[in-house]
Design an enzyme around this catalytic site. Structure first.
Site, PDB file in Angstrom:
ATOM      1  N   HIS A  31       0.831  -1.200   0.000  1.00  0.00           N
ATOM      2  CA  HIS A  31       0.000   0.000   0.000  1.00  0.00           C
ATOM      3  C   HIS A  31       0.869   1.255   0.000  1.00  0.00           C
ATOM      4  CE1 HIS A  31      -3.002   2.838   2.029  1.00  0.00           C
ATOM      5  NE2 HIS A  31      -3.441   2.632   0.813  1.00  0.00           N
TER       6      HIS A  31
ATOM      7  N   HIS B 102       1.160   4.113  -3.291  1.00  0.00           N
ATOM      8  CA  HIS B 102       1.008   5.564  -3.192  1.00  0.00           C
ATOM      9  C   HIS B 102       2.282   6.314  -3.592  1.00  0.00           C
ATOM     10  CE1 HIS B 102      -3.096   6.180  -1.676  1.00  0.00           C
ATOM     11  NE2 HIS B 102      -2.958   4.979  -1.144  1.00  0.00           N
TER      12      HIS B 102
ATOM     13  N   HIS C 260      -8.085  -0.036  -4.392  1.00  0.00           N
ATOM     14  CA  HIS C 260      -8.658  -0.026  -3.048  1.00  0.00           C
ATOM     15  C   HIS C 260      -9.932  -0.874  -2.972  1.00  0.00           C
ATOM     16  CE1 HIS C 260      -5.858   3.405  -2.757  1.00  0.00           C
ATOM     17  NE2 HIS C 260      -5.767   3.052  -1.484  1.00  0.00           N
TER      18      HIS C 260
ATOM     19  N   GLU D 236     -10.453  11.343  -4.297  1.00  0.00           N
ATOM     20  CA  GLU D 236      -9.190  11.105  -3.561  1.00  0.00           C
ATOM     21  C   GLU D 236      -8.798  12.280  -2.695  1.00  0.00           C
ATOM     22  OE1 GLU D 236      -5.783  10.023  -5.936  1.00  0.00           O
ATOM     23  OE2 GLU D 236      -4.619   9.577  -4.145  1.00  0.00           O
TER      24      GLU D 236
ATOM     25  N   HIS E  69     -11.649  11.887   0.513  1.00  0.00           N
ATOM     26  CA  HIS E  69     -10.952  10.689   0.974  1.00  0.00           C
ATOM     27  C   HIS E  69      -9.705  11.023   1.791  1.00  0.00           C
ATOM     28  CE1 HIS E  69      -7.326   8.341   0.078  1.00  0.00           C
ATOM     29  NE2 HIS E  69      -8.001   7.370   0.633  1.00  0.00           N
TER      30      HIS E  69
ATOM     31  N   HIS F 252      -8.880  10.192   5.944  1.00  0.00           N
ATOM     32  CA  HIS F 252      -7.772   9.492   6.605  1.00  0.00           C
ATOM     33  C   HIS F 252      -7.249  10.320   7.785  1.00  0.00           C
ATOM     34  CE1 HIS F 252      -6.465   5.876   4.365  1.00  0.00           C
ATOM     35  NE2 HIS F 252      -7.074   6.431   3.332  1.00  0.00           N
TER      36      HIS F 252
ATOM     37  N   HIS G 138     -12.881   2.834   3.227  1.00  0.00           N
ATOM     38  CA  HIS G 138     -12.714   2.630   1.784  1.00  0.00           C
ATOM     39  C   HIS G 138     -13.935   1.975   1.140  1.00  0.00           C
ATOM     40  CE1 HIS G 138      -9.205   4.361  -0.049  1.00  0.00           C
ATOM     41  NE2 HIS G 138      -8.646   4.327   1.146  1.00  0.00           N
TER      42      HIS G 138
HETATM   43 CU1  CUO Z   1      -4.630   4.123  -0.109  1.00  0.00          CU
HETATM   44 CU2  CUO Z   1      -7.051   5.639   1.330  1.00  0.00          CU
HETATM   45  O1  CUO Z   1      -5.818   5.722  -0.292  1.00  0.00           O
HETATM   46  O2  CUO Z   1      -5.623   4.356   1.636  1.00  0.00           O
END
Ligand code: CUO
Length: 626
Positions: free
Chosen positions: A170, A174, A201, A306, A321, A325, A361
């Site tokens: 993960h 990113h 995701h 996002e 999003h 987080h 998610h």
């Molecule tokens: Cu990878 Cu929310 O974008 O965790």
């Protein structure tokens, strides 16, 4: 300069980062380092979801990426290492390294070795420290400690949420797809980035639900209510950069306004996005309507939610999003009065550990489901492949169509990331899920009389829900996990396709360790140098002890319709399904997840498999050996 010399210079920059001084380089010694970097203090936690942190990181990765040659790149990176926040430095250096032409073949070492404290419970690191103190002249191996018990039913899923390589995947994803990526400035395209954000995701959520069903648990309940009192979570991680534990979330806390963003804005952004979906267009920054057409809709929505640099209008649609987080990670200390660390949700290498990650998610994914439901269900001509019939599919393992999973021991070296005061090795042993090797045997009849090019798509989905009822097609569709996708030439007549599970387009098989990279044994032209991809050992869900029933779907589609120009000479294309191919178009024209990304017209699943000859369904059992 040889590849290995470059590699060693990069490794040196990424070693010992948890022991750096909190003092930054004085301003007059920072050379041409941009003035807007070095703001986020050292010894605090960087979040690539936080707008302000990300802005600074973007300036830095662009500055490192723009260095005229490798020497200049290293010179700039050293200045940055002595100046900026540790996590921010690692993120920016990794993004730049991955995209510089003169760094092709130079690996980013595993993030779990750079920052083991983001992966290994604090108790275990403490135990290792004690062992080193007691046995300073020996190599040390300690077992990882548990982070909970079954009083919390969610603990059953800890093996999935805390899987080291899955969290590393993960983080790496990113790095390949930074939210602020500006293709024009960086000179590299990121094809269908918004859609891939959604799809990768979505797949993590589908896999998580398959694991839940494997453990006799119900599917997750998606987050949807911004006032909801949430479940608790205790990460058991201490950041060695800050010396503080990652924030725990007591049971019953809910989202709170932060200095940078409030809950009401989040709700407003959600409503605006849903409104755009229902109207069929978004309003861009100039007030123009941009249609959410079939080809671009998912990509546009992905960028909006996002949100990324490609958002059509981030002022209006916000950054739902990303701020989610940050908010999830901050509810225990929203205004910072206790100067606590954020929780694990703030960082891509730790967020998967928290059950709320998946619920959050799924919430995002449900917005995509709303979008997909505005498109027409697939018609037969969209997924059929005339003259091609899949006759039989067998999963070849020890027993045909029975896959076994088990726990396997692995090790992680701590000393590249943590200075434990020894020249000896200090390792942690831990168990992860794994499965026996297998391959697919697919019999195909090509009745066209000519050679045909096919895309073979393989998916796996559970047969029953948590109550033991057969899952209806619409529910199963969302639990379908992609196992593989590849191109195959079909001769006229009968063909038998054999495909090994280790060649999956979803997985990366081995990411070289710090020590392997140091010793120079890793081939420079290793196709997997991008290290993006789902861990091979997590390809198959756990299943149950008595054997859990799944359906394996094999769908053959016409490659001539699927292919994308320029897809032949791809690099970093080992795990294209979730990671795409570096600098190339996504090598499949179809929507990601096709044909399960949308409902299929007027057909029950039985009718579909009976009437569409290029689609085949096989019963498979997955047995967990414990
Ligand atoms: Cu990878 Cu929310 O974008 O965790």
């Amino acid at each position: 300069m040889s590849q290995q010399e470059k590699q060693l210079q990069v490794l040196a920059l990424l070693e010992g980062l948890t022991s750096l001084s909190h003092e930054s380089l004085p301003v007059d010694q920072r050379g041409d380092l941009p003035k807007s970097v070095g703001i986020l203090p050292r010894g605090t936690l960087f979040s690539c979801f936080h707008e302000v942190h990300l802005k600074e990181a973007t300036v830095l990765y662009q500055y490192l990426h723009d260095a005229k040659d490798f020497d200049e790149f290293i010179k700039r990176a050293k200045l940055a290492r002595d100046t900026v926040n540790e996590g921010l430095f690692t993120y920016s250096l990794s993004v730049a390294l991955l995209h510089r032409d003169d760094c092709k073949g130079v690996h980013i070492p595993p993030i779990q070795e750079i920052f083991p404290d983001r992966f290994i419970p604090a108790e275990t690191i403490n135990l290792a420290r004690k062992e080193v103190y007691r046995n300073p002249k020996e190599d040390i191996v300690v077992p990882v400690e548990k982070t909970g018990n079954i009083l919390d039913p969610e603990y059953k899923l800890a093996y999935y949420r805390e899987d080291i390589e899955t969290n590393a995947h993960h983080w790496h994803w990113h790095i390949v797809y930074p939210a602020t990526w500006d293709a024009e400035k960086m000179g590299h395209i990121k094809d269908r980035k918004g859609e891939l954000f959604y799809y990768m995701h979505q797949q993590m959520c589908a896999r998580y639900d398959c694991e839940r069903l494997s453990n006799g648990m119900n599917r997750m309940i998606p987050f949807h209510n911004f006032e909801e009192k949430l479940e608790g979570y205790a990460p058991h991680l201490i950041s060695l950069v800050s010396g503080l534990q990652y924030g725990a979330r007591p049971q019953g806390f809910s989202l709170r306004d932060l200095k940078d963003v409030d809950v009401q804005s989040m709700e407003r952004w959600r409503e605006r996005i849903i409104e755009a979906i229902q109207l069929g267009y978004v309003i861009d920054e100039h007030g123009e309507h941009v249609n959410l057409d079939e080809e671009h809709g998912a990509d546009i929505i992905g960028a909006l939610i996002e949100s990324s640099h490609d958002s059509k209008n981030s002022r209006f649609y916000g950054s739902l999003h990303n701020w989610g987080h940050v908010m999830m990670a901050r509810m225990h200390d929203p205004d910072g009065r206790y100067q606590e660390n954020p929780g694990v949700m703030s960082d891509t290498s730790t967020s998967l550990r928290d059950p709320i990650f998946y619920r959050w998610h799924r919430f995002v994914d449900n917005i995509f489901k709303d979008y997909k439901s505005t498109l027409h269900p697939y018609e037969k001509e969209e997924y059929s492949f005339d003259g091609i019939e899949v006759l039989e599919v067998t999963v070849k393992a020890k027993t045909d169509n029975v896959l076994t999973t088990f726990l396997k021991e692995d090790i992680l070296e701590l000393t590249h990331g943590i200075n434990l005061g020894t020249t000896h090795s200090v390792k942690v042993t831990y168990d992860h899920l794994d499965h026996e090797p297998f391959h697919y045997s697919i019999d195909v009849q090509n009745k066209t009389g000519a050679t045909k090019e096919a895309t073979v798509r393989i998916f796996l989905g559970p047969k029953y829900d948590e109550l033991g009822n057969v899952l209806i097609a619409e529910d199963k569709r969302r639990l379908m996990i992609e196992l593989d996708k590849f191109h195959k030439t079909l001769a006229p007549g009968k063909n038998t396709i054999s495909r090994n599970s280790v060649d999956s387009s979803v997985t990366v098989s081995h990411v070289p360790t710090f020590d392997e990279l140091k010793s120079g044994g890793v081939a420079a032209n290793n196709q997997e140098y991008c290290s993006c991809g789902w861990p091979g050992h997590m390809l198959i869900p756990r299943g149950t002890r008595k054997g859990m029933d799944f359906h394996l779907y094999v769908v053959l589609t016409d490659w001539e319709k699927d292919k994308v120009n320029g897809g032949d000479k791809m690099t970093c294309a080992d795990a294209v399904s979730y990671c795409g191919a570096l600098d190339h178009k996504y090598p499949d024209k179809r929507p990601m997840g096709f044909p399960f990304d949308r409902p299929v017209v007027d057909k029950t699943e039985e009718e579909l498999t009976a009437h569409v000859s290029n689609l085949h369904r096989t019963d498979v059992k997955i047995k967990f050996l414990s």
